[in-house]
Write an enzyme that holds these catalytic residues in place. Structure first.
Site, PDB file in Angstrom:
ATOM      1  N   ASP A   1       0.856  -1.187   0.000  1.00  0.00           N
ATOM      2  CA  ASP A   1       0.000   0.000   0.000  1.00  0.00           C
ATOM      3  C   ASP A   1       0.894   1.241   0.000  1.00  0.00           C
ATOM      4  OD1 ASP A   1      -2.180   1.636   0.133  1.00  0.00           O
ATOM      5  OD2 ASP A   1      -2.665   1.222   2.220  1.00  0.00           O
TER       6      ASP A   1
ATOM      7  N   ASP B   1      -3.069   2.527  -5.976  1.00  0.00           N
ATOM      8  CA  ASP B   1      -2.014   2.613  -4.965  1.00  0.00           C
ATOM      9  C   ASP B   1      -1.857   1.357  -4.114  1.00  0.00           C
ATOM     10  OD1 ASP B   1      -4.409   2.817  -3.640  1.00  0.00           O
ATOM     11  OD2 ASP B   1      -3.849   4.557  -2.426  1.00  0.00           O
ATOM     12  N   GLU B   2      -2.459   0.255  -4.506  1.00  0.00           N
ATOM     13  CA  GLU B   2      -2.320  -0.959  -3.699  1.00  0.00           C
ATOM     14  C   GLU B   2      -2.431  -2.205  -4.554  1.00  0.00           C
ATOM     15  OE1 GLU B   2      -5.475  -2.077  -1.015  1.00  0.00           O
ATOM     16  OE2 GLU B   2      -6.927  -0.801  -2.063  1.00  0.00           O
TER      17      GLU B   2
END
Length: 397
Positions: A41, A136-137
């Protein structure tokens, strides 16, 4: 990405060296079949990119989101802003109330996608299997060294992209995802084989993915407080609270059991919706409109975070006699704006209440028909490095 855009890590995003859980080798005698999965993350990703672009803002509370004077929503808050209690999906007006000096920057999804591609291209060089589930992850498969492999990936992102990442390392997806949030920013949390249930047990129920506000309230009313409480339910007790496959899967995950593989092609999301069952039937349309406006902000924040827009807004109403109706409307141009989603939802509500008046026991709002955020198409003919960067700061008081 040009080299000039890479700056030292922003203040507040320093990479920590410690791990939250002592490392035990994943490869023990007789345990060679354990998977080693990491959830990665990127920490305050949108804000971190903006701090690279606007180094003069480092150390200041920063919000990436909409206009605080037009019901904008927080997409991401820097760690300096989070110190004031500012969180994603909060209204920008509330963020400004909590911190009058907060700086607002409008999202630039195209730029964030560019940085995201750099990160995940780099991660793919360090792992044999990567499943990106958001801008973003994502999940990735690690080798048998586990923690050491995760450290190398975190360091590579820091050195080459100048971003901070937090990782959770475990034998399954659900535990890895929860672990990645335990030591932010920049930490690595390792949950060794056999320690999954003990790691999850003391956590609050809402920490378990899949337990939303409504389910959490129902379980809480039955006396369940922690993930361990859910894991301890027998079949009969579980059936009284959550029947069917959903209940069984949530209990398995509460026990640290999650057989889902890391897939290089993630399943495409079809729709996202939010709903609420009222404690008492609602007759006041204003309460229903307020619920729509609140969810529109949250759905907008979700779209912005994923770099997407939606074409269709849908409304669900369930009346006191359990009759359920749905209404949907497809807009001419995809949108991610909270005001636009709320306006369509309010229009659908007006139509539905014209057909049948309250009382209403449940209301839901959803979006579907996803595509790339229109901002990408709008600037497709302009160099990413030639765009005007709009920075909003509150007036001096």
């Amino acid at each position: 990405m040009d080299g000039a855009s890479l700056q030292p890590p922003p203040v507040g995003l320093a990479v920590r060296r410690s791990t939250s859980v002592a490392w035990l080798s994943f490869v023990r005698a007789g345990e060679q079949n354990h998977r080693v999965i990491a959830h990665l993350d990127l920490d305050a990703f949108f804000a971190a990119v903006e701090l690279h672009r606007h180094p003069e803002l480092r150390g200041l509370p920063l919000v990436v989101g909409g206009d605080p004077d037009r019901r904008g929503v927080v997409a991401t808050a820097s760690y300096a802003a989070r110190a004031f209690g500012i969180r994603s999906a909060m209204s920008c007006a509330e963020a400004r109330r909590r911190c009058p000096d907060v700086v607002f920057v409008r999202p630039d999804i195209a730029r964030y996608r560019e940085w995201s591609r750099c990160v995940w291209d780099l991660v793919a060089k360090h792992s044999s299997c990567v499943e990106q589930i958001g801008i973003d992850e994502g999940y990735l498969v690690l080798d048998e060294t586990g923690q050491a492999h995760a450290l190398r990936i975190r360091q590579a992102i820091r050195d080459q992209i100048r971003l901070s990442a937090s990782l959770g390392v475990a034998t399954c997806k659900v535990v890895a995802k929860i672990a990645s949030d335990r030591d932010k920013p920049g930490g690595i949390t390792v949950v060794p084989p056999g320690g999954e249930a003990a790691f999850l047990a003391p956590l609050p129920l809402r920490a378990l993915p899949g337990i939303g506000p409504r389910t959490g309230e129902r379980l809480g009313a039955a006396g369940l407080v922690t993930v361990g409480d859910l894991a301890a339910l027998d079949d009969e007790s579980l059936a009284t609270l959550m029947s069917g496959q959903v209940g069984a899967e949530l209990r398995d995950r509460a026990r640290g059991i999650d057989p889902r593989p890391v897939a290089t092609q993630a399943a495409e999301r079809v729709s996202v919706s939010m709903e609420q069952t009222f404690d008492e039937d609602v007759t006041d349309p204003r309460i229903l409109r307020d619920a729509i406006a609140n969810w529109a902000q949250q759905l907008s924040a979700r779209l912005v975070s994923d770099g997407q827009a939606a074409r269709t807004v849908s409304l669900k109403l369930r009346y006191s006699d359990f009759q359920t109706i749905t209404r949907a409307h497809t807009v001419p141009a995809p949108t991610a704006e909270a005001d636009a989603i709320a306006a369509v939802g309010a229009h659908l509500l007006e139509r539905a209440l014209t057909d049948r008046s309250p009382p209403v026991r449940l209301i839901g709002l959803g979006i579907s028909g996803f595509c790339l955020h229109p901002q990408l198409a709008l600037f497709s003919h302009v160099s990413l490095y030639e765009r005007h960067e709009e920075v909003y700061t509150p007036p001096i008081r």
